[in-house]
Design a protein around this motif. Structure first.
Motif, mmCIF file in Angstrom:
data_model
loop_
_atom_site.group_PDB
_atom_site.id
_atom_site.type_symbol
_atom_site.label_atom_id
_atom_site.label_comp_id
_atom_site.label_asym_id
_atom_site.label_seq_id
_atom_site.Cartn_x
_atom_site.Cartn_y
_atom_site.Cartn_z
ATOM 1 N N ARG A 45 0.832 -1.211 0.000
ATOM 2 C CA ARG A 45 0.000 0.000 0.000
ATOM 3 C C ARG A 45 0.864 1.258 0.000
ATOM 4 O O ARG A 45 0.566 2.231 -0.687
ATOM 5 C CB ARG A 45 -0.963 0.003 1.180
ATOM 6 C CG ARG A 45 -2.075 -1.045 0.999
ATOM 7 C CD ARG A 45 -3.146 -0.958 2.052
ATOM 8 N NE ARG A 45 -3.768 0.349 2.148
ATOM 9 C CZ ARG A 45 -4.849 0.731 1.479
ATOM 10 N NH1 ARG A 45 -5.429 -0.102 0.650
ATOM 11 N NH2 ARG A 45 -5.362 1.928 1.657
ATOM 12 N N ARG A 46 1.966 1.220 0.748
ATOM 13 C CA ARG A 46 2.858 2.391 0.791
ATOM 14 C C ARG A 46 3.569 2.564 -0.558
ATOM 15 O O ARG A 46 3.714 3.689 -1.027
ATOM 16 C CB ARG A 46 3.872 2.231 1.915
ATOM 17 C CG ARG A 46 4.791 3.424 2.125
ATOM 18 C CD ARG A 46 4.082 4.712 2.570
ATOM 19 N NE ARG A 46 3.572 4.644 3.910
ATOM 20 C CZ ARG A 46 4.186 5.138 4.973
ATOM 21 N NH1 ARG A 46 5.340 5.739 4.865
ATOM 22 N NH2 ARG A 46 3.619 5.030 6.165
ATOM 23 N N ILE A 47 3.981 1.487 -1.185
ATOM 24 C CA ILE A 47 4.605 1.584 -2.517
ATOM 25 C C ILE A 47 3.623 2.230 -3.495
ATOM 26 O O ILE A 47 3.986 3.137 -4.248
ATOM 27 C CB ILE A 47 5.056 0.196 -3.030
ATOM 28 C CG1 ILE A 47 6.228 -0.332 -2.203
ATOM 29 C CG2 ILE A 47 5.425 0.255 -4.520
ATOM 30 C CD1 ILE A 47 6.540 -1.807 -2.439
ATOM 31 N N ASN A 48 2.383 1.771 -3.475
ATOM 32 C CA ASN A 48 1.371 2.337 -4.368
ATOM 33 C C ASN A 48 1.105 3.807 -4.062
ATOM 34 O O ASN A 48 0.909 4.619 -4.970
ATOM 35 C CB ASN A 48 0.078 1.530 -4.306
ATOM 36 C CG ASN A 48 0.194 0.232 -5.079
ATOM 37 O OD1 ASN A 48 0.872 0.153 -6.090
ATOM 38 N ND2 ASN A 48 -0.472 -0.803 -4.591
ATOM 39 N N PHE A 49 1.118 4.171 -2.786
ATOM 40 C CA PHE A 49 0.934 5.567 -2.390
ATOM 41 C C PHE A 49 2.070 6.425 -2.947
ATOM 42 O O PHE A 49 1.834 7.469 -3.561
ATOM 43 C CB PHE A 49 0.878 5.683 -0.861
ATOM 44 C CG PHE A 49 0.856 7.094 -0.376
ATOM 45 C CD1 PHE A 49 -0.305 7.843 -0.447
ATOM 46 C CD2 PHE A 49 2.004 7.689 0.128
ATOM 47 C CE1 PHE A 49 -0.326 9.168 -0.007
ATOM 48 C CE2 PHE A 49 1.989 8.995 0.567
ATOM 49 C CZ PHE A 49 0.824 9.746 0.502
#
Length: 140
Positions: A45-49
């Motif tokens: 999720r953080r990578i996508n953010f």
């Protein structure tokens, strides 16, 4: 999941994921007993953010600051909003510059006579410059 699997899932190259980790844009990734990164949904999720914010034009330094504010224990919503507003202003300025260039090119394409006159003028100036050079024109 491995970094390769995370890369395939997010569309972010493995090297970029490692870079995001090194720069503090994503949390430190846990490793298994042999040192292989083990990426969970939180990291995905953080990578996508980060990917989304980078696509929105946010620079690494500003993004790092935003994430630091986000990860902090205290409420930093005001500072986060200010960073986003600054980024929005930057992107709007870039959009306006790009729109000006698009409008200019569109005008040139739709007004060929204007283009022909401008090009003829440029050619004439180049010719004069060349002739001046052939005559040893720089007499300073």
């Amino acid at each position: 999941m491995t970094i390769k699997e995370a890369s395939e899932l997010t569309g972010v190259p493995s090297a970029t994921i490692r870079y995001y980790e090194k720069e503090g844009l994503i949390p430190a990734i846990d490793r298994n007993e042999v040192g292989v990164r083990q990426i969970d949904d939180r990291i995905i999720r953080r990578i996508n953010f980060v990917k989304t914010m980078r696509a929105a034009g946010m620079g690494i330094d500003i993004l790092r600051r935003y994430i630091q504010l986000f990860d902090a224990k205290e409420d930093n919503e005001v500072q986060q909003r200010e960073l986003l507003q600054e980024q929005l202003a930057i992107m709007e300025e870039k959009r306006d510059d790009l729109q000006f260039a698009i409008d200019h090119l569109t005008f040139k394409l739709e007004n060929r006579a204007h283009m022909e006159n401008a090009e003829a003028e440029l050619r004439q100036l180049e010719k004069q410059h060349e002739e001046k050079g052939e005559r040893g024109g720089d007499e300073n």
